[in-house]
Design a protein around this motif. Structure first.
Motif, PDB file in Angstrom:
ATOM      1  N   PRO A 126      34.703  49.022  51.916  1.00 27.16           N
ATOM      2  CA  PRO A 126      34.187  48.146  50.850  1.00 27.16           C
ATOM      3  C   PRO A 126      33.014  48.775  50.100  1.00 27.16           C
ATOM      4  CG  PRO A 126      33.325  47.443  52.969  1.00 27.16           C
ATOM      5  CD  PRO A 126      34.266  48.579  53.253  1.00 27.16           C
ATOM      6  N   ASN A 127      32.951  48.451  48.830  1.00 24.88           N
ATOM      7  CA  ASN A 127      31.889  48.959  47.980  1.00 24.88           C
ATOM      8  C   ASN A 127      31.046  47.783  47.488  1.00 24.88           C
ATOM      9  OD1 ASN A 127      30.999  49.437  44.963  1.00 24.88           O
ATOM     10  ND2 ASN A 127      31.064  51.462  45.942  1.00 24.88           N
ATOM     11  N   PRO A 128      29.711  47.857  47.588  1.00 22.93           N
ATOM     12  CA  PRO A 128      28.875  46.703  47.232  1.00 22.93           C
ATOM     13  C   PRO A 128      28.942  46.324  45.766  1.00 22.93           C
ATOM     14  CG  PRO A 128      27.517  48.646  47.653  1.00 22.93           C
ATOM     15  CD  PRO A 128      28.909  48.998  48.071  1.00 22.93           C
ATOM     16  N   THR A 129      29.396  47.217  44.903  1.00 22.94           N
ATOM     17  CA  THR A 129      29.487  46.907  43.473  1.00 22.94           C
ATOM     18  C   THR A 129      30.854  46.345  43.100  1.00 22.94           C
ATOM     19  OG1 THR A 129      27.883  48.631  42.917  1.00 22.94           O
ATOM     20  CG2 THR A 129      29.320  47.849  41.140  1.00 22.94           C
ATOM     21  N   TRP A 130      31.922  47.053  43.541  1.00 21.90           N
ATOM     22  CA  TRP A 130      33.251  46.715  43.025  1.00 21.90           C
ATOM     23  C   TRP A 130      34.033  45.756  43.916  1.00 21.90           C
ATOM     24  CZ3 TRP A 130      32.825  47.846  38.328  1.00 21.90           C
ATOM     25  CH2 TRP A 130      32.109  48.982  37.926  1.00 21.90           C
ATOM     26  N   THR A 131      33.856  45.828  45.219  1.00 21.22           N
ATOM     27  CA  THR A 131      34.610  44.929  46.101  1.00 21.22           C
ATOM     28  C   THR A 131      34.332  43.458  45.807  1.00 21.22           C
ATOM     29  OG1 THR A 131      34.660  46.632  47.831  1.00 21.22           O
ATOM     30  CG2 THR A 131      35.112  44.354  48.497  1.00 21.22           C
ATOM     31  N   PRO A 132      33.075  43.023  45.629  1.00 23.73           N
ATOM     32  CA  PRO A 132      32.855  41.604  45.288  1.00 23.73           C
ATOM     33  C   PRO A 132      33.530  41.185  43.995  1.00 23.73           C
ATOM     34  CG  PRO A 132      30.803  42.624  46.035  1.00 23.73           C
ATOM     35  CD  PRO A 132      31.797  43.734  45.857  1.00 23.73           C
ATOM     36  N   LYS A 133      33.563  42.073  43.011  1.00 18.02           N
ATOM     37  CA  LYS A 133      34.221  41.730  41.733  1.00 18.02           C
ATOM     38  C   LYS A 133      35.723  41.552  41.932  1.00 18.02           C
ATOM     39  CE  LYS A 133      30.799  44.296  38.965  1.00 18.02           C
ATOM     40  NZ  LYS A 133      30.168  43.126  38.331  1.00 18.02           N
ATOM     41  N   ILE A 134      36.302  42.413  42.769  1.00 14.92           N
ATOM     42  CA  ILE A 134      37.735  42.301  43.042  1.00 14.92           C
ATOM     43  C   ILE A 134      38.030  41.040  43.834  1.00 14.92           C
ATOM     44  CG2 ILE A 134      39.585  43.354  44.423  1.00 14.92           C
ATOM     45  CD1 ILE A 134      38.531  46.078  43.418  1.00 14.92           C
ATOM     46  N   LEU A 135      37.149  40.706  44.771  1.00 13.50           N
ATOM     47  CA  LEU A 135      37.327  39.469  45.536  1.00 13.50           C
ATOM     48  C   LEU A 135      37.287  38.239  44.622  1.00 13.50           C
ATOM     49  CD1 LEU A 135      35.264  40.069  48.800  1.00 13.50           C
ATOM     50  CD2 LEU A 135      37.751  39.970  48.533  1.00 13.50           C
ATOM     51  N   GLU A 136      36.437  38.271  43.623  1.00 14.40           N
ATOM     52  CA  GLU A 136      36.371  37.145  42.675  1.00 14.40           C
ATOM     53  C   GLU A 136      37.697  36.972  41.952  1.00 14.40           C
ATOM     54  OE1 GLU A 136      33.158  37.614  39.980  1.00 14.40           O
ATOM     55  OE2 GLU A 136      31.592  37.547  41.525  1.00 14.40           O
ATOM     56  N   VAL A 137      38.273  38.103  41.520  1.00 19.88           N
ATOM     57  CA  VAL A 137      39.556  38.034  40.811  1.00 19.88           C
ATOM     58  C   VAL A 137      40.645  37.483  41.737  1.00 19.88           C
ATOM     59  CG1 VAL A 137      41.346  39.382  39.649  1.00 19.88           C
ATOM     60  CG2 VAL A 137      38.923  39.919  39.265  1.00 19.88           C
ATOM     61  N   LEU A 138      40.665  37.974  42.991  1.00 20.69           N
ATOM     62  CA  LEU A 138      41.679  37.510  43.936  1.00 20.69           C
ATOM     63  C   LEU A 138      41.528  36.020  44.224  1.00 20.69           C
ATOM     64  CD1 LEU A 138      41.686  40.456  46.505  1.00 20.69           C
ATOM     65  CD2 LEU A 138      43.326  40.031  44.659  1.00 20.69           C
ATOM     66  N   GLU A 139      40.292  35.566  44.379  1.00 19.91           N
ATOM     67  CA  GLU A 139      40.051  34.151  44.688  1.00 19.91           C
ATOM     68  C   GLU A 139      40.417  33.266  43.500  1.00 19.91           C
ATOM     69  OE1 GLU A 139      36.643  31.562  46.981  1.00 19.91           O
ATOM     70  OE2 GLU A 139      36.008  33.221  45.687  1.00 19.91           O
ATOM     71  N   GLU A 140      40.085  33.726  42.296  1.00 19.14           N
ATOM     72  CA  GLU A 140      40.423  32.952  41.105  1.00 19.14           C
ATOM     73  C   GLU A 140      41.933  32.761  40.979  1.00 19.14           C
ATOM     74  OE1 GLU A 140      38.760  35.048  37.865  1.00 19.14           O
ATOM     75  OE2 GLU A 140      36.666  34.512  38.323  1.00 19.14           O
ATOM     76  N   ASN A 141      42.689  33.759  41.412  1.00 18.40           N
ATOM     77  CA  ASN A 141      44.141  33.706  41.268  1.00 18.40           C
ATOM     78  C   ASN A 141      44.846  33.298  42.556  1.00 18.40           C
ATOM     79  OD1 ASN A 141      44.921  35.000  38.431  1.00 18.40           O
ATOM     80  ND2 ASN A 141      43.161  36.137  39.237  1.00 18.40           N
ATOM     81  N   ASP A 142      44.074  32.892  43.584  1.00 20.39           N
ATOM     82  CA  ASP A 142      44.626  32.420  44.852  1.00 20.39           C
ATOM     83  C   ASP A 142      45.619  33.430  45.434  1.00 20.39           C
ATOM     84  OD1 ASP A 142      44.894  30.668  46.973  1.00 20.39           O
ATOM     85  OD2 ASP A 142      46.576  29.594  46.050  1.00 20.39           O
ATOM     86  N   VAL A 143      45.157  34.694  45.482  1.00 21.39           N
ATOM     87  CA  VAL A 143      46.001  35.798  45.938  1.00 21.39           C
ATOM     88  C   VAL A 143      45.279  36.550  47.062  1.00 21.39           C
ATOM     89  CG1 VAL A 143      46.853  38.085  45.272  1.00 21.39           C
ATOM     90  CG2 VAL A 143      47.278  36.118  43.797  1.00 21.39           C
TER      91      VAL A 143
END
Length: 777
Positions: free
Chosen positions: A107-124
């Motif tokens: 995990p990367n402290p900059t990009w992993t949280p942003k990717i998690l946000e996208v996944l959570e928004e799309n319930d994926v």
């Protein structure tokens, strides 16, 4: 003719300092060990940090064209999921119209949280193949990944190509990553993706044994059948196009959440998910895809082989067997998180709950990394400041030393009317039978009128008898019970006949004009003391040559600088001259510290007396010949200096001319003789760190540049002192060995000071090899 003054009265009782010294003596070895352990601990922290910061780059494909004859055809032509259940290789594909999103290198402290946000928004959900070193540095991100219902797989600990590694290295990479996962999120995993891997048809004879080994250990290896190529940063539209499965096929799709700048990945991901959902695709994890495929095969339970009964499930989670919540699952949440789809009973089925030693070792690893993550950047910043300060000091020394030399060597320069009146030379001696004759014979050749006062401090080797038997004129021998060097010097001052007293060591040899040169500054009534130029006489050994370089640089750069700044910190015990009334005014030589020379020098400054350096007054001294004796001497010096500085700490608030040492000298000595050397070993450790983990060439060039600056300073000091340059060939070795020992001595002294230990005047073994001084060089 020599006269002898016997001591009077009974032998005195040990002083408070001596009693404390006896108690402290037993603690010296543990303090040395503590100093070494402290340096070792900091070194270990930096090595751990460097190991964790192994570079992680894009997943370029490697080794094209290698032989594949050892790899079964069904594996080369099979799907992207490779298991070894029952010892047999079995390939699996992602079911049709299903996408298993996978992310590598985090995990990367900059990009992993942003990717998690996208996944959570799309319930994926997605499967993240994590690098162990990144997990240990970002444990909270792993908790978030698991808690959101995503699945974790191993991508090795240091992102290394395992194909060329030994079995031990492969095992270590896997075990260390499992420990990191256990410490971060309380889980282990059975999923694995090798760095630099691609499709199954790229498996070759080098990599196949690795997959077999890990498969036999229970790992499921995951490959790629659809690659977004986002690591190339080709643009959002090309990333989306690259991640598209052909026709309606299912796919294990590769993205990256670390290993570089991933803004294009973040932008592409949301659009990609919406576009694929619009095409009727569903998203799951790797375990979800396996479970979905198995559910479609004859109705057996997810994770169950076709010939296996429901109660024989080798991949069933221990936490399911025990009735516990799966790792990372929130209370009341269905197994698998928010993406429970298409018969996949548990999208986190690869997870295992970490227990026992694995859990505690994992927590210890994460804690150690947290310490390293806090200490190393702080040290790096501090050492950068120290490095700049050291370079500034070198520059200041060169400039001021040149100015001092030009000022003092002008033809019209004069201290005042020549000083021709007799002076008293005090020689404190304790068991100096090897050296006392050379010392007194050198004084007898003095071109300046002197009286010689030998104070025998309770010698047991016949030192006083040797001094008396020489039959030299103007020599008095005073015997006293052993009381220490300060007491011997004070006794000599009390018996001195003249207003100027010269103090020297019993193992030191003067040149004929030394005393005459040394006393000339007293023509200036402001001068209260004069420091001479001490030189190493026994420079024929490696240790002697190292000390010779140190002395020449110290006396010809440091003391010149301090002289111009009017804050000379020390008049060397080997050669110094004082106004007798100034010594008496400050109470004589103090027994409060081990550095009586530094102590009285600071006291004179605080009395408003000027202290100067006379480079032409040279004394030749016998330096320690063994590392043990050198350690003992420098330990006493450095510890005594700390004592003297602490004793005179109130000089920082002294006003007027007498406060100049506190305003200028005290900060310089504290910074450059204590604080900077204490951190200096870490500079060397950081250099090695940078060579191994950052940039070997750049780090080596930086080290050589610093060595070059030191060489320039040393060469200029040798030029000022008219010394031969051949000894400078020892300078690189001095930086690698001698300097490290001096650092440890200082650290040892600091630990002694912090723990409240005390030492007394220590006697070094002498050989008497420094006789009549030869010419310089």
């Amino acid at each position: 003719m020599a006269t002898t003054t016997p001591s009077r009265g009974r032998r005195r009782a040990p002083s408070r300092m001596e009693r404390a010294a006896g108690k402290a003596a037993a603690l010296q070895k543990p303090r040395v060990i503590l100093a070494l352990l402290l340096l070792l601990a900091l070194t270990s922290v930096m090595l751990l940090d460097g190991y964790l910061r192994a570079e992680v780059g894009g997943d370029q494909r490697v080794r094209s064209g290698a032989a594949t004859d050892d790899v079964p055809d069904e594996v080369l032509d099979g799907g992207p999921i490779l298991t070894f259940r029952g010892g047999q290789a079995q390939s699996r594909s992602v079911p049709e119209k299903t996408i298993a999103l996978t992310f590598d290198d985090g995990p990367n402290p900059t990009w992993t949280p942003k990717i998690l946000e996208v996944l959570e928004e799309n319930d994926v959900p997605a499967t993240f193949f994590v690098v162990g070193s990144m997990v240990s540095r970002n444990p909270d991100l792993v908790k978030d990944l698991v808690g959101q219902g995503n699945e974790i797989g191993i991508h090795t600990f240091t992102h290394i190509d395992l194909s060329y590694q030994s079995d031990a290295r492969v095992t270590r990479e896997m075990e260390q990553t499992q420990l990191a996962l256990a410490g971060a999120a309380g889980i282990t995993t059975t999923l694995f993706r090798a760095p630099y891997s691609s499709r199954t048809d790229a498996i070759d004879n080098y990599s196949w044994p690795v997959y077999k080994k890990l498969g036999e250990e229970g790992y499921t290896s995951v490959f790629v059948d659809t690659d977004s190529d986002d690591w190339k940063r080709p643009g959002v539209s090309k990333i989306i196009k690259g991640a598209m499965p052909s026709k309606n096929k299912g796919a294990s799709v590769l993205f990256h959440d670390a290993g570089g700048e991933r803004s294009q990945t973040v932008k592409a991901l949301g659009t990609y998910i919406k576009k694929m959902k619009a095409k009727g695709y569903t998203f799951t994890t790797i375990s979800g895809a396996i479970g979905q495929q198995e559910a479609e095969q004859g109705g057996q339970q997810p994770g169950q082989e076709p010939d296996q009964q429901p109660d024989q499930q080798p991949d069933q989670q221990p936490d399911q067997q025990s009735g516990q919540q799966p790792a990372g699952q929130q209370p009341g949440q269905e197994p698998g998180g928010p993406a429970q789809q298409n018969g996949a009973s548990n999208p986190q089925a690869a997870h295992r709950t970490a227990t026992g030693a694995t859990l505690y070792e994992g927590k210890a690893l994460v804690a150690a990394v947290a310490v390293a993550e806090w200490i190393v950047p702080g040290l790096a910043t501090g050492l950068a400041v120290v490095g700049v300060a050291v370079m500034g000091r070198f520059g200041m020394m060169l400039i001021l030393a040149r100015s001092h030399h030009r000022q003092r060597n002008k033809r019209r320069f004069s201290w005042g009317p020549p000083v021709t009146r007799p002076v008293s030379v005090i020689v404190p001696a304790y068991n100096e039978k090897e050296c006392i004759a050379n010392t007194l014979n050198s004084l007898a050749r003095s071109t300046h009128p002197i009286e010689i006062i030998v104070v025998d401090d309770g010698s047991t080797d016949g030192t006083s008898e040797i001094a008396a038997s020489l039959g030299l004129p103007n020599v008095r021998v005073i015997r006293q019970e052993n009381a220490g060097k300060p007491a011997a010097l004070n006794n000599g001052v009390r018996h001195a006949s003249y207003d100027i007293v010269v103090m020297m060591d019993g193992d030191t040899v003067f040149e004929p004009d030394t005393v005459g040169q040394l006393v000339q500054p007293f023509a200036d009534p402001e001068v209260g003391a004069v420091a001479g130029n001490a030189k190493v006489g026994n420079r024929d050994t490696v240790i002697g040559a190292w000390q010779h370089i140190e002395y020449v640089m110290g006396f010809n750069l440091d003391r010149r600088m301090y002289d111009l700044l009017r804050c000379m910190p020390t008049i060397p015990g080997a050669i110094g001259a004082f106004r007798r009334e100034a010594v008496l005014a400050v109470g004589g030589m103090s027994e409060d510290t081990l550095a009586e020379d530094t102590d009285i020098t600071i006291a004179l400054h605080r009395e408003g007396r000027r202290v100067v350096y006379q480079e032409h007054a040279r004394a030749w001294t016998e330096a320690p010949r063994s590392l043990k004796q050198l350690w003992s001497q420098r330990y006493r010096w450095s510890y005594g200096t700390m004592q003297a500085l602490w004793k005179h700490r109130k000089s920082l608030t002294d006003k007027g001319p007498s406060g100049r040492f506190g305003r200028v000298g005290m900060p310089l000595v504290v910074v450059f003789q204590i604080l900077t050397p204490v951190f200096a070993p870490l500079i060397d450790v950081f250099t090695v760190y940078a060579m191994i983990f950052v940039d070997f060439k750049a780090s080596l060039l930086a080290w050589l540049a610093v060595l070059g600056i030191q060489l320039v300073c040393a060469a200029y000091a040798f030029r000022l002192d008219k010394e031969k340059y051949r000894y400078l060939l020892m300078l690189p070795l001095q930086q690698l060995a001698y300097r490290q020992m001096m650092y440890l001595v200082l650290i040892h002294s600091c630990i002694t000071a912090l723990t409240g230990g005390r030492l007394r005047w220590q006697k070094l073994k002498r050989t008497g090899e420094v006789g009549t001084p030869a010419g310089a060089g």
